[in-house]
Design a protein around this motif. Structure first.
Motif, PDB file in Angstrom:
ATOM      1  N   ALA A   1       0.756  -1.248   0.004  1.00  0.00           N
ATOM      2  CA  ALA A   1       0.054  -0.003   0.007  1.00  0.00           C
ATOM      3  C   ALA A   1       0.651   1.313  -0.100  1.00  0.00           C
ATOM      4  CB  ALA A   1      -1.002   0.010   1.168  1.00  0.00           C
ATOM      5  N   GLY A   2       2.223   1.065   0.215  1.00  0.00           N
ATOM      6  CA  GLY A   2       2.965   2.324   0.033  1.00  0.00           C
ATOM      7  C   GLY A   2       3.396   2.772   1.496  1.00  0.00           C
TER       8      GLY A   2
ATOM      9  N   THR B   1      12.662   6.941   9.301  1.00  0.00           N
ATOM     10  CA  THR B   1      11.677   7.421   8.520  1.00  0.00           C
ATOM     11  C   THR B   1      10.299   6.763   8.327  1.00  0.00           C
ATOM     12  OG1 THR B   1      13.288   7.285   7.035  1.00  0.00           O
ATOM     13  CG2 THR B   1      12.150   9.218   6.762  1.00  0.00           C
ATOM     14  N   LEU B   2       9.063   7.461   8.458  1.00  0.00           N
ATOM     15  CA  LEU B   2       7.841   6.882   8.388  1.00  0.00           C
ATOM     16  C   LEU B   2       7.053   7.377   7.000  1.00  0.00           C
ATOM     17  CD1 LEU B   2       5.545   5.146   9.438  1.00  0.00           C
ATOM     18  CD2 LEU B   2       5.032   7.137  10.766  1.00  0.00           C
ATOM     19  N   THR B   3       6.855   6.593   6.054  1.00  0.00           N
ATOM     20  CA  THR B   3       5.850   6.995   5.103  1.00  0.00           C
ATOM     21  C   THR B   3       4.565   6.396   5.170  1.00  0.00           C
ATOM     22  OG1 THR B   3       7.982   7.051   3.822  1.00  0.00           O
ATOM     23  CG2 THR B   3       5.699   7.350   2.413  1.00  0.00           C
TER      24      THR B   3
ATOM     25  N   GLN C   1       8.115  11.157   6.792  1.00  0.00           N
ATOM     26  CA  GLN C   1       8.287  11.987   8.274  1.00  0.00           C
ATOM     27  C   GLN C   1       9.592  11.562   8.688  1.00  0.00           C
ATOM     28  OE1 GLN C   1       4.506  11.460  10.532  1.00  0.00           O
ATOM     29  NE2 GLN C   1       3.567  10.746   8.620  1.00  0.00           N
ATOM     30  N   ALA C   2      10.425  12.312   9.326  1.00  0.00           N
ATOM     31  CA  ALA C   2      11.610  12.190   9.900  1.00  0.00           C
ATOM     32  C   ALA C   2      11.037  11.703  11.500  1.00  0.00           C
ATOM     33  CB  ALA C   2      12.468  13.533   9.978  1.00  0.00           C
ATOM     34  N   CYS C   3      11.786  10.693  11.963  1.00  0.00           N
ATOM     35  CA  CYS C   3      11.539  10.087  13.354  1.00  0.00           C
ATOM     36  C   CYS C   3      12.654  10.078  14.052  1.00  0.00           C
ATOM     37  CB  CYS C   3      10.849   8.686  13.274  1.00  0.00           C
ATOM     38  SG  CYS C   3       9.440   8.585  12.241  1.00  0.00           S
TER      39      CYS C   3
END
Length: 146
Positions: free
Chosen positions: A115-116, A127-129, A136-138
């Protein structure tokens, strides 16, 4: 067949390619495994263990093969439960629970689905996408009471 000492200069050029091929083949084998150490999978076939910090040391894994790490991704709390036995991570992002299988990565631990959605950890940062959105930087969240 008998080779006389006088015949060596004539036969030697014919034997050199065979000797070189044998040396090359001898260097192609896998090194002998140390019987005292357990077999480990190749780094090419398995992602790095989840919970690895910047120094390469692994976070202590619980007996059930899970490691839980709290992250802060662009201001949002994210709980990551790494399941080393199943080779997946379960992410609690707000009310949503995502289960992402391990994916191929040149560096770090990467988890992704069709699903990406993607969570990629490397040297203490990640990183969370979500569903093909913006990455998004984590950073690791500070433990409670610090």
């Amino acid at each position: 067949m008998r080779i006389r000492l006088a015949d060596i200069p004539a036969v030697l050029p014919a034997l050199l390619p065979l000797g070189a091929a044998l040396l090359i083949l001898a260097g192609c084998g896998q090194p002998d495994a140390d019987p005292a150490s357990p077999a480990t999978p190749s780094a090419d076939t398995m992602p790095p263990p989840a919970g690895t910090d910047a120094g390469g040391a692994s976070a202590p894994a619980a007996d059930n093969g899970h490691v839980t790490v709290a992250w802060n991704c662009d201001g949002k709390p994210v709980a990551a439960d790494y399941d080393n036995r199943r080779q997946e991570v379960r992410l609690q992002v707000g009310p949503e629970l995502l289960t992402l299988p391990a994916a191929v990565s040149a560096s770090g631990a990467r988890y992704a689905d069709a699903a990406g959605n993607e969570f990629w950890e490397h040297q203490g940062e990640s990183t969370l996408t979500l569903a093909g959105g913006k990455a998004q930087a984590c950073t690791k969240a500070a433990p409670a009471g610090s």
